[in-house]
Enzyme design. Sequence first.
Site, mmCIF file in Angstrom:
data_model
loop_
_atom_site.group_PDB
_atom_site.id
_atom_site.type_symbol
_atom_site.label_atom_id
_atom_site.label_comp_id
_atom_site.label_asym_id
_atom_site.label_seq_id
_atom_site.Cartn_x
_atom_site.Cartn_y
_atom_site.Cartn_z
ATOM 1 N N GLU A 1 -5.813 -7.611 -1.965
ATOM 2 C CA GLU A 1 -6.238 -8.024 -0.621
ATOM 3 C C GLU A 1 -7.725 -7.772 -0.574
ATOM 4 O O GLU A 1 -8.160 -6.628 -0.607
ATOM 5 C CB GLU A 1 -5.588 -7.152 0.471
ATOM 6 N N GLU B 1 0.835 -1.210 0.000
ATOM 7 C CA GLU B 1 0.000 0.000 0.000
ATOM 8 C C GLU B 1 0.866 1.255 0.000
ATOM 9 O O GLU B 1 0.606 2.208 0.720
ATOM 10 C CB GLU B 1 -0.951 -0.018 1.206
HETATM 11 C C1 GAL Z 1 -4.325 -3.724 4.795
HETATM 12 C C2 GAL Z 1 -2.854 -4.083 4.920
HETATM 13 C C3 GAL Z 1 -2.685 -5.427 5.602
HETATM 14 C C4 GAL Z 1 -3.516 -5.462 6.868
HETATM 15 C C5 GAL Z 1 -4.955 -5.140 6.559
HETATM 16 C C6 GAL Z 1 -5.852 -5.081 7.760
HETATM 17 O O1 GAL Z 1 -4.485 -2.398 4.486
HETATM 18 O O2 GAL Z 1 -2.238 -4.112 3.663
HETATM 19 O O3 GAL Z 1 -1.342 -5.639 5.890
HETATM 20 O O4 GAL Z 1 -2.986 -4.531 7.735
HETATM 21 O O5 GAL Z 1 -5.025 -3.869 5.979
HETATM 22 O O6 GAL Z 1 -5.820 -6.234 8.482
#
Ligand code: GAL
Length: 953
Positions: A272, A183
Amino acid sequence: MRRLLAVFPVLLCVLLGAPAGVGAAAHEVTYDRYSLKVDGERLVLQSAEFHYFRLPSPELWRDVLEKLRAAGFNAVSIYFSWAYHSPKPGVYDFTGVRDVDRLLRTARQAGLYVIARPGPYINAESTGGGLPAWVKTVPGRARSSAPGYQAAYREWLHRINPIIARHQVTGGGPVILYNAENEYQVNTDAAYMQDIQDQARADGIDVPITTNDCCDAGSWSSTWATGPGAVQIPGVDDYPQSFECATPEVWGPWGEGLTERLRDDIPVFAAEYQAGAIDLGNAGYDRCRELTGPAYMKYFYKNNLVTTGATMFSYYMGYGGTNWGWLAQPNDVYTSYDYGAAITEARQLTPKYDEFKRQGYFLEAVAPLAKTDPVTSPAAPDNPALTTTARANPDTGTQFVLVKHADRTATGTDDATLDWAAPDGRHRVPVRVKGRDAHVLVAGYDLGGQRLVLSTSEIMTHASIGGRDVAVLYGTAGSPGATILRYGSRPAVKVLEGDVRAEYSGGDLRLDYTHDGLARVLVTGGGRRPLLLLLGTDEAAAGFWRAGTGAGPVLVRGTALVRSASASGDTLRLAADTAGGQIEVFAGPAARRLRIGAEDVPVTRTPSGSLLGSTRAPEPVRLPALTAWRSRAEAPEAAPGFDDSRWTAADHTTTISPHQPKTLPVLYADDYGYHYGNVWYRGHFTAAGSETRIDLNAVTGLRGNYLVWLNGRYLGSAAGGVEADSGDASTPPNPDPGPGHFDLPAGVLRPGADNVISVLVANMGHNDDWIADDLRFKQPRGLVAATVGGPVGGPVGGTVGGTPISWRIQGSPGTDPLRGPLNNGGLYGERTGWHLPTYPDKSWKTASAELTPGVTWLRTAFHLDLPRGQDAPVGLRFGGDPSPAYRVQIFLNGWNVGQYGGDIGPQRDFVLPAGILDEHGTNTIALAVTAEQPVAGPGPISLFTYGNVRQGR
Ligand code: GAL
């Protein structure tokens, strides 16, 4: 050349020869606007996130990875935590629980591709966001091109990249994508983002490089599609349900969750996609599982699939695991990182797993999904409450129609007739959609040797088994279903089970039914090979497992899990978990015998052609009571006469931290090499006699505290500063219960003589660096201000009456080669080995129920002999109400498996993972209890199991 490498890695790999692989054939990875391709074959990437560092038992990695594969995932996404491997600059460890070579081998053996995510920054609610705490003492902004940081992260990349490189698909391994950074925001430092990729290429990474954009932003890709730092396949992170687990009924507070198409030359990549949640409000992970449960998955995942045409999915998390040791980032999580995921922290399968399986099998079985374009919906519902959206494969014409409510928050159930112009003809068919549900219906599909005109049941899977097609279709219990198949002539239809009406006309065989249990229809003749149609409810469908053998695929129902299958002669062998009850296997006619693991299971053949048998219930598990606790109070550091001469002198007058201390010397624990867990300070001063108070300020991270003694007399405790205080760490932190003013009781001070302040400061972990902000990431831990003063004129800084306070600090030596740098802090008992199973505690006294302020250790041992060949994960349960007056560090055989206490979080059950837990031997539990005031100790404490299955391997 570097740029060229980034653009044509695969071509170069083929021309120059693949890097050393793991032995199997090299493969080529390419992509276009629709999907990834391996050796030219399209692939819908269905990945789940897994963090090996949250499961400190390599034996269990295999279990979790096989469970993911068994749900239909074909990939696993893995962050590699730099902090986990590097206790100090230049020192890296990839052995034991940190053996990522073994991890990648295991992934390949489980049949999973790997998305490798080595950061350097990973976030993941892990301490420092994966940056080692020693990076806090490196000059230059973290996550930038600053020279100090650059030298540090290159060191990490040059250690981890070669390991990843030798496991790439291009060399026969599982790694199919390499995710750079996490990110990372476009306006931060493009040269840094580019350098990570250049280093990767130089280290032999030749698979496509991806990154995950935050929060729908698409910043790298849209603005920097070709500029420095741009990656080949950017993806987007989506968390539409937020992290408010206390209100699972609130639907999509963070939006539609539609993954944007970022570029025309790459597939849509959900890098993700939310599959669970951190428990921000301490609601407990069961609520997080509800927030992100099957209803959410059905609606959001299918909506994303059909609306955006994404073909690359990575679900965060597939299995969350445990923040053991000091792995947690302190602000958002406690010990458990269960995440409300499909597979629980104790490796149990949940209804979310069932939903992943229904969807995952579909994605795997129905190949035309890998290449679709949006089309005007061919299916019109006659009820405006329902809407349809559609895509079609431009080569096969196969249609995918999403049916859902027009109002996505609707909760009622609606029926409609679909007027569907399918590729093979127009039909009117019934659908029923519950509120917050969505169905993907298929038309114009070559289903094995059959032609599916359309179905209002969803396809779970189909397989060619023993010369016939076996298809599993499903729908909501009680809803109507219609399936139409095309034949050259009238086929014979035999309803083997259930209530299914069949009608043949004009080449179409139409079956109408209500989804109820599992109906079975055998269709033969009609110019096609036989078809066994299994029409089930959602629940019935979830009972099926699919596995491949050398003699073709098999379907199994009635087991708790099928990991794999193999056929030899007349015997079908399953590696499966069973819990007793009926088992049914759909295999070719050659299979007459069934073996699960090493056990023969007698079977008979059913009218469906399947084999039917039954499995034995697992042996019950008996666990011992935890008795004979012994205890010993520690904290000799508080005593004035304690010899601290070997401790590190805390005498620095400068720090590179962006936070300057208010008093000198600098007392930041990291500046003296003590990065994890508790630290002790001892400050000596010669008292003038007029001092009346001590003012201290410590930054600990959320849930942290510190305890203070003067000349052996306990003065009290305070809560430590938290992330919110990072703007200026030396301002009074957390106001509750006060910023650390300690009045000196009469008679404690020794005028003219040496006085000793002893302070035990918790370090709950390091802030993450989510937005590349050094003020946040480099917030110190430990004491940030200390004065001894009187009422007149207030505190006098770091000196008393002109005499400086001379400080020494002691923390974790960080030298446990087995358990690694995050296992221990600097409690006296930790430094002396009281947590270790080998420590002789015979001289300790029988534990009393009352704790005094300071640290008390409790130890007991127990013997286990769990039934062999069964998987019954064991947990440690704290009964009663936890007190905010104490916090407990839990050691199992020396491993720090968690923290319990009223201020720590809602968690009362702690997983004791097999591998660390000796299931056939003696185990030691050691609890280090830090009490802020006299209080009854924790308890009652007991063992329990999370589940129990026979494991046939
Ligand atoms: C995303 C991040 C992950 C984790 C997730 C929340 O933004 O890339 O590493 O932190 O949020 O669990």
